[in-house]
Design a protein around this motif. Structure first.
Motif, PDB file in Angstrom:
ATOM      1  N   ARG A 195      59.690 130.636  88.544  1.00 25.02           N
ATOM      2  CA  ARG A 195      60.693 130.253  87.553  1.00 25.02           C
ATOM      3  C   ARG A 195      61.431 131.507  87.175  1.00 25.02           C
ATOM      4  N   GLN A 196      62.738 131.370  86.950  1.00 24.77           N
ATOM      5  CA  GLN A 196      63.466 132.553  86.536  1.00 24.77           C
ATOM      6  C   GLN A 196      63.369 132.709  85.030  1.00 24.77           C
ATOM      7  N   ARG A 197      63.183 133.941  84.589  1.00 24.54           N
ATOM      8  CA  ARG A 197      63.078 134.150  83.147  1.00 24.54           C
ATOM      9  C   ARG A 197      64.470 134.228  82.525  1.00 24.54           C
ATOM     10  N   THR A 198      64.573 133.783  81.288  1.00 27.38           N
ATOM     11  CA  THR A 198      65.850 133.916  80.586  1.00 27.38           C
ATOM     12  C   THR A 198      66.028 135.371  80.179  1.00 27.38           C
ATOM     13  N   GLU A 199      67.280 135.706  79.817  1.00 28.23           N
ATOM     14  CA  GLU A 199      67.588 137.093  79.431  1.00 28.23           C
ATOM     15  C   GLU A 199      66.676 137.571  78.321  1.00 28.23           C
TER      16      GLU A 199
ATOM     17  N   LYS B 233      61.797 148.564  91.616  1.00 27.17           N
ATOM     18  CA  LYS B 233      62.383 147.309  92.104  1.00 27.17           C
ATOM     19  C   LYS B 233      61.391 146.169  91.953  1.00 27.17           C
ATOM     20  N   LEU B 234      60.149 146.446  92.332  1.00 24.98           N
ATOM     21  CA  LEU B 234      59.132 145.407  92.188  1.00 24.98           C
ATOM     22  C   LEU B 234      58.983 145.011  90.729  1.00 24.98           C
ATOM     23  N   LYS B 235      59.011 146.022  89.883  1.00 25.53           N
ATOM     24  CA  LYS B 235      58.856 145.746  88.449  1.00 25.53           C
ATOM     25  C   LYS B 235      60.003 144.853  87.975  1.00 25.53           C
ATOM     26  N   SER B 236      61.210 145.139  88.442  1.00 23.66           N
ATOM     27  CA  SER B 236      62.323 144.303  87.994  1.00 23.66           C
ATOM     28  C   SER B 236      62.199 142.901  88.564  1.00 23.66           C
ATOM     29  N   ASN B 237      61.617 142.772  89.753  1.00 23.31           N
ATOM     30  CA  ASN B 237      61.340 141.427  90.261  1.00 23.31           C
ATOM     31  C   ASN B 237      60.421 140.671  89.335  1.00 23.31           C
ATOM     32  N   VAL B 238      59.413 141.389  88.841  1.00 26.27           N
ATOM     33  CA  VAL B 238      58.478 140.745  87.916  1.00 26.27           C
ATOM     34  C   VAL B 238      59.201 140.284  86.660  1.00 26.27           C
TER      35      VAL B 238
ATOM     36  N   GLN C 197      62.294 139.483  86.327  1.00 28.90           N
ATOM     37  CA  GLN C 197      63.266 138.405  86.492  1.00 28.90           C
ATOM     38  C   GLN C 197      62.622 137.058  86.721  1.00 28.90           C
ATOM     39  N   HIS C 198      61.561 137.064  87.490  1.00 30.66           N
ATOM     40  CA  HIS C 198      60.964 135.773  87.822  1.00 30.66           C
ATOM     41  C   HIS C 198      59.515 135.743  87.414  1.00 30.66           C
ATOM     42  N   GLU C 199      59.129 134.574  86.951  1.00 29.72           N
ATOM     43  CA  GLU C 199      57.732 134.419  86.584  1.00 29.72           C
ATOM     44  C   GLU C 199      57.079 133.506  87.604  1.00 29.72           C
ATOM     45  N   LEU C 200      55.943 133.915  88.116  1.00 30.81           N
ATOM     46  CA  LEU C 200      55.249 133.080  89.093  1.00 30.81           C
ATOM     47  C   LEU C 200      53.986 132.504  88.482  1.00 30.81           C
TER      48      LEU C 200
END
Lengths: 404, 524
Positions: free
Chosen positions: B122-126, B278-283, B285-288
């Motif tokens: 799921r994408q996280r909101t701002e 980059k990986l951290k920003s992936n975390v 942005q999206h929640e798994l």
């Protein structure tokens, strides 16, 4: 109690004769008070020194250490060397402390020099973190300023006096949390000084991340590590109780910062313990019937310098976790082994040099008698490699090596 | 130039060369060589020797050696013409079992999704992103509610799968199968005790070992100091094979962090730092859903552990980016029999284009996964280094501990090795345990699967993992498991139930790894 029963000892009533008495602090006062006229006989041991408060009350401890340092300075001893700022180089192990209300004016002077510092107020007669709070503004101390200005001489009772110390706002953080060290030190005699450090001390962690922010000064969960306080936090975990063994601390420091740094830290801790005991050895009455197991509270700052916060006479012997219980059981067992060599009847006249096997998890911290003997016969002892002898010699070597 | 050196093209060497060509190191070496050649005082005849000299000077030689060594360690010599599927695993029923196990896990994950009404991703909101990034270093404090999340599987579930593996084509003369008393039923070839003795020779009882023999005694202090001096020289040389040889006898605590980095070939440069960010920003942005599994796992294991609870926040900082890391996925695809699960972007089920690997790293954590990271926290303070060391350790060794394959270092072989050794050398014990309905592997399996992390004391786990890295082999885990059973033999012989046996072996925290292994390997 289990410890005593395991040795086949018999529990006696308060009126009967006893050989070994593990008393609490009130009973000690009764036994040793002048009115009771009670004399301990040669086969009776008791677990407190009569005037242990010289070390265990916060204000008296500070007074004694300050006096000890001044005495050494007068003697011209190299231990009392000071640096450009007037701070002791080797003996700077307590944070700057003042007594209130008596030293109020001195404190205000100091505070005005550095107005942005935080100080911690601790009531003298209490324990377990009760009544402690942090101040960073003079207005928070109005109550004492009024008293200080009166000219009536009323010696403050233990309940009203406070000590105020410079708060160590840069504690070493592991995992982002503040912690302090609780070490157990057994003293079987003050003159000559014989003390033993327990290897299995522990670190008490706060459950909340450390935050030096001014707004968080009131949050005791962040600043005070006493278990009795942390227990009430929401994140308190009763499986490990926020306690870490000193070995894990050492493993972590050696692994991440290197062996020399870890060794230096622990050496400094030993150093400050020995000197704190030496400071009071002059005024504690060296009753042969007594021994005492103190709980030393030490905080490490982020320059890896240890600071002595206080010494407890009745360190909590209740256990919060299962490993805690095992550790405290062993502690008491080892204490008894050292005080009364196993298999013998208690006799206060014995030489108090325990055999290596009986030390258990204690290390000889400093044995003045052995150290003095060693200086005379140093070569022979180190060649033979006797563990007690060499350790005593090493400790005295460490103290003598800093003598220039 | 390099082609000249490898004139007698051995299959393996060609392979290594081809792999080298894809590495950054090759481009770097070429560039340096070309720069050198372009210097005016350069003679064509001296081409080879002067380039070699120059490499040596700049230390490139060492890096090249390290890279080749690493490659050889990881990749068994594979035939270059074998199709990918066969490469996965030579034995088909094992491979099939792995695939069906994976399907089962994915199904369980999906059903958890529908039950809890939580999407796989799921994408996280701002706003959420901002909050999350502020909390990054303190994720342990406030997490979402996990009471409904269950770990996808635990070691004992995996054990069931392992023991049910059965070769339908194989029938031995003896009705019990070839493995007389144990529960593993696959004929895998393992080393015998003698071969193990030779392999682990450096740990022999007549050799002093760091971690055991460096106590506070005068003579042993000399050993300890010597090891430190030697260790510092090894670190200064920057050669991986040297570090391995040194660590075979253990490493002292203060040198361990550096030695492991050297053996694993880890050097953090700016590119690595950027990649982690980059990986951290992936975390962010999206929640798994995997995140929740990881949270739950940390809370269940590390937070309750005497030794590791302090490091809780670091674990999140390592595990969350880990599950977004596609380098791990690539490694899995090449080296393991695992076929990572795939999923579809919402609304586009069934369309090839929109199929993605889930989670991006291809690894679905199980109960106890966080414990792979915990002991490392004693060695590295900064999350980035911690992350890379863990990732490397996982990709080289730990992935084999929860995947079905005939890999000689895989969990199947390790279990098999454990049972064979125990039967051969402690027959009485094994028989007694079997007769009270207690299969030793049932108790030992969780130790093997977690590489003993969380069961032994923290310093002992590090000593053990020293040897795994140094000897490049996980077999030491089985040896230790056997040694523990031998050590507790007298008590085990008295038990009459499975739970009593478990009780005898429940607390391993007082055990010392090295004396046990030495007793077991070298004293019979």
């Amino acid at each position: 109690m289990n410890n005593f029963e395991a040795r086949g000892w018999i529990q006696v009533n308060p009126e009967d004769d006893f050989n070994f008495y593990w008393a609490n602090v009130q009973n000690i006062r009764n036994i040793f008070s002048i009115e009771s006229g009670y004399r301990l006989s040669d086969d009776q041991f008791i677990n407190h020194f009569p005037n242990h408060m010289e070390l265990t009350r916060k204000d008296l401890m500070v007074k004694n250490i300050k006096r000890y340092r001044k005495d050494l300075e007068k003697e011209g001893s190299p231990l009392a060397e000071k640096d450009e700022n007037g701070r002791f180089v080797h003996l700077d192990f307590i944070p700057q402390t003042f007594m209130l209300p008596s030293d109020y004016n001195l404190f205000v002077e100091e505070f005005r020099k550095n107005p942005n510092t935080t100080w911690i107020m601790k009531p003298c007669g209490k324990a377990r973190g009760i009544g402690i709070f942090l101040v960073n503004k003079l207005s928070q101390l109005k109550k004492w300023s009024r008293d200080g200005k009166t000219n009536v001489f009323t010696p403050p009772t233990a309940k009203e006096t406070y000590v105020i110390s410079k708060y160590i706002d840069n504690p070493l953080l592991i995992g982002g949390k503040k912690f302090d060290l609780r070490l157990y030190v057994l003293v079987t005699s003050f003159k000559p000084l014989k003390c033993y450090m327990y290897k299995l001390g522990f670190c008490r962690f706060c459950t909340v991340k450390y935050n030096a922010n001014v707004n968080e000064l009131d949050n005791m969960f962040v600043h005070l590590t006493n278990v009795s306080i942390q227990k009430q936090g929401e994140d308190y975990n009763s499986i490990h109780g926020g306690k870490w063994t000193v070995q894990n601390l050492r493993l972590f420091l050696e692994g991440t910062r290197g062996k020399e740094i870890a060794d230096k830290l622990f050496d400094e801790i030993n150093w400050l313990t020995v000197h704190s005991l030496k400071a009071v050895s002059g005024c504690i009455s060296n009753d042969r019937h007594c021994f005492e197991c103190y709980g030393y509270d030490i905080i490490i700052d982020d320059n890896l310098k240890p600071w002595l916060i206080e010494v407890n006479a009745s360190p909590s012997l209740t256990a919060t976790t299962s490993s805690d219980r095992i550790m405290k059981y062993k502690l008491i067992s080892d204490v008894i082994n050292i005080v009364i060599p196993p298999g013998e009847l208690p006799d206060v006249r014995w030489s108090r040099i325990p055999a290596k096997e009986n030390l258990g998890s204690f290390d000889i911290l400093y044995d003045e008698e052995l150290a003095q003997a060693d200086i005379l016969t140093q070569e022979i002892k180190s060649r033979v490699g006797q563990a007690t002898g060499t350790r005593g010699a090493r400790d005295s070597k460490r103290t003598t090596s800093t003598w220039k | 130039m390099n082609d000249d050196c490898f004139m007698y093209g051995n299959d393996h060497q060609v392979q290594v060369l081809q792999a080298m060509k894809t590495m950054e190191l090759y481009a770097d070496l070429m560039e340096t060589a070309q720069k050198e050649v372009n210097k005016s005082n350069f003679k064509l005849t001296d081409l080879q020797t002067s380039i070699e000299l120059m490499f040596n000077d700049k230390g490139r030689n060492g890096t090249l050696k390290n890279a080749i060594y690493k490659y050889i360690c990881i990749h068994a010599a594979k035939h270059s013409e074998v199709p990918i599927d066969h490469l996965k695993d030579p034995i088909s029923y094992v491979f099939k079992a792995q695939q069906s196990w994976e399907k089962k896990i994915m199904k369980s994950l999906n059903s958890m999704c529908t039950e809890l009404n939580v999407p796989l991703a799921r994408q996280r909101t701002e706003k959420e992103q901002k909050e999350f990034s502020q909390m990054w270093t303190a994720l342990g404090a406030d997490g979402p509610d996990f009471s409904q999340i269950r770990p996808v599987y635990a070691p004992k579930d995996f054990l069931e799968v392992v023991t049910s593996l059965n070769n339908v084509n194989y029938r031995s003369a003896n009705n019990n199968g070839f493995n007389l008393w144990g529960i593993i039923q696959i004929p895998l070839k393992n080393r015998t005790m003698d071969e193990l003795r030779i392999q682990f020779n450096e740990m022999s009882i007549n050799q002093w070992q760091s971690g055991m023999d460096d106590e506070q005694d005068i003579f042993q202090e000399i050993f300890h100091d010597d090891r430190i001096k030697l260790g510092q020289k090894v670190i200064a040389s920057k050669l991986a094979p040297l570090a391995c040889e040194f660590t075979k006898k253990g490493s002292s605590i203060s040198l361990r962090g550096d030695l492991w980095c050297q053996m694993l070939g880890i050097k953090i440069d700016d590119v690595d730092v950027l990649y982690y960010e980059k990986l951290k920003s992936n975390v962010l942005q999206h929640e798994l859903l995997i995140d929740n599994l990881l949270y739950k796992d940390v809370k269940l294991t590390a937070t309750n552990d005497d030794h590791y609870f302090v490091f809780e926040d670091f674990l999140y900082q390592v595990l969350l980016p880990f599950s977004r890391d596609t380098v791990v996925l690539r490694n899995l695809l090449e080296n393991s029999t695992a076929t990572p699960a795939r999923s579809f972007i919402r609304g586009k089920v069934g369309m090839e284009h929109f199929e993605v690997y889930y989670p991006p790293s291809g690894v679905i954590p199980f109960h106890g996964f966080a414990m792979y990271v915990s002991p490392l926290c004693y060695l590295y303070k900064e999350p980035i280094k911690l992350y890379y060391v863990f990732r490397e350790l996982y990709m080289c060794y730990f992935f084999r501990l929860h995947v079905l394959s005939t890999d000689p270092q895989g969990i199947l072989s390790l279990s098999q090795l454990f049972e064979t050794l125990l039967q051969t050398h402690e027959a009485e014990l094994f028989y007694h345990l079997k007769s009270v309905n207690c299969q030793p592997l049932k108790i030992a399996f969780k130790w093997l699967m977690r590489a003993f992390s969380g069961f032994l004391a923290s310093d002992q786990v590090l000593i053990l993992w020293d040897r795994i890295l140094a000897f490049n082999s996980l077999e030491i885990l089985s040896v230790l498991a056997v040694a523990i059973f031998t050590f507790r033999k007298t008590n085990l012989m008295k038990v009459q139930t499975y739970s009593a046996a478990e009780g005898v072996l429940a607390d391993l925290t007082t055990l010392q790894v090295l004396p046990l292994i030495q007793l077991s390997l070298f004293c019979k």
